[in-house]
Design a protein around this motif. Structure first.
Motif, short mmCIF file in Angstrom:
data_model
loop_
_atom_site.label_atom_id
_atom_site.label_comp_id
_atom_site.label_asym_id
_atom_site.label_seq_id
_atom_site.Cartn_x
_atom_site.Cartn_y
_atom_site.Cartn_z
N CYS A 67 -20.36 0.89 22.53
CA CYS A 67 -19.77 0.58 21.22
C CYS A 67 -18.40 1.23 21.14
O CYS A 67 -18.26 2.42 21.39
CB CYS A 67 -20.69 1.09 20.11
SG CYS A 67 -19.91 1.10 18.48
N ASN A 86 -16.80 2.07 18.67
CA ASN A 86 -16.73 3.03 17.55
C ASN A 86 -17.46 4.34 17.87
O ASN A 86 -16.89 5.41 17.84
CB ASN A 86 -17.30 2.39 16.29
CG ASN A 86 -17.16 3.30 15.09
OD1 ASN A 86 -16.08 3.84 14.82
ND2 ASN A 86 -18.24 3.51 14.36
N CYS A 87 -18.77 4.26 18.19
CA CYS A 87 -19.55 5.48 18.37
C CYS A 87 -19.82 5.81 19.84
O CYS A 87 -20.42 6.83 20.16
CB CYS A 87 -20.88 5.39 17.61
SG CYS A 87 -22.04 4.21 18.32
N CYS A 111 -23.47 -2.58 15.17
CA CYS A 111 -23.96 -1.67 16.19
C CYS A 111 -25.29 -1.06 15.74
O CYS A 111 -25.43 -0.64 14.60
CB CYS A 111 -22.93 -0.57 16.44
SG CYS A 111 -23.54 0.80 17.46
N CYS A 119 -24.47 3.06 14.95
CA CYS A 119 -23.58 3.52 13.88
C CYS A 119 -23.37 2.48 12.79
O CYS A 119 -22.80 2.78 11.74
CB CYS A 119 -22.22 3.95 14.45
SG CYS A 119 -21.24 2.58 15.09
#
Ligand SMILES: [Zn+2]
Length: 259
Positions: free
Chosen positions: A40, A42-43, A65, A68
């Motif tokens: 991911c 983002n996380c 996701c 997150c």
């Protein structure tokens, strides 16, 4: 037989599309396309296998996701679906041709190049060079097995002619076409040349036509200024794919107009 090849190619396309998403994200950022596993953005959590199934995972996760909850771009399932559909269409069209693997590689390469060009305004050498080299080799195998060395010679001439034409455009029109487009034009001319000279002319012209129409629409609705850059790769790719899929019909139609 044709339907069988189309279905197999379509399923293969969904899987290849999933790989293209990795290529599209990592190549412009100069990351390895082999390591690490998909994660991911983002996380950073690595995707589990069940979350890595083309299109299906995105739908089941409702575009978020698992860890997150950050939303995952719709571009991922769209690229997978597009690759699946185009692979199925190319599979149906070339079900009885040894050139099928070459045309599938072309399709995958053009999808990655088009999305990257739209997002970053570049056509990466890391894609064009491997695409060009594998195309030359795969078409040589096709020429050997068909056997049709005449088509292979015409493919080379088509590639070189397209390259020369785009090189002149690149040199004559300042700030027009990038050199990435010139390199790409060799690959496009190669495949169109394999099909025939009418396809070379038609495919490249159709690419310009798409670009001109979309460019004028964007300027008309105020989304782009007259001097702003519009990536050209996706239009050239679309023009070539139009003739890869519908070449004989379009050439017949064109001949019919003259009568
Ligand atoms: Zn996440």
């Amino acid at each position: 037989m044709t339907a069988f090849v189309a279905v197999v190619a379509g399923v293969l396309g969904l899987v290849v599309g999933s790989f293209l998403n990795v290529v599209i994200w990592r190549v412009p950022r100069r990351e390895s396309i082999v390591q690490p596993r998909s994660h991911c953005p983002n996380c950073d959590t690595q995707l589990e296998n069940r979350d890595n199934i083309p299109v299906v995972s995105w739908v089941l996760l409702r575009g978020k996701c698992r860890q997150c909850g950050e939303s995952i771009s719709m571009q991922y399932p769209i690229v997978e679906l597009l690759t699946g559909v185009l692979f199925a269409a190319v599979g149906a069209r070339y079900a009885y041709s040894w050139a099928l693997p070459a045309f599938l590689v072309l399709t995958a390469g053009l999808i990655a190049i088009s999305v990257i060009d739209l997002e970053h305004f570049i056509i990466p050498n890391r894609i064009v060079y491997p695409l060009g080299i594998s195309s030359v080799i795969l078409l040589a195998f096709a020429a050997l097995l068909e056997p049709d060395w005449h088509a292979y010679g015409r493919a080379w001439l088509g590639g070189l002619a397209a390259f020369a034409f785009f090189l002149v455009l690149h040199l004559v029109v300042p700030g027009g076409m990038g050199f990435g487009d010139v390199r790409l034009s060799f690959v496009l001319g190669l495949f169109l040349g394999w099909l025939g000279w009418a396809e070379v002319l038609g495919g490249l012209f159709t690419g310009f036509l798409y670009g001109a129409v979309v460019g004028m629409v964007l300027i008309a609705v105020g989304r782009r200024g007259r001097r702003q850059h519009i990536p050209f790769g996706p239009f050239l790719a679309a023009g070539t794919m139009t003739f890869v899929l519908f070449g004989p019909q379009l050439v017949d139609w064109w001949h019919g107009l003259g009568r």
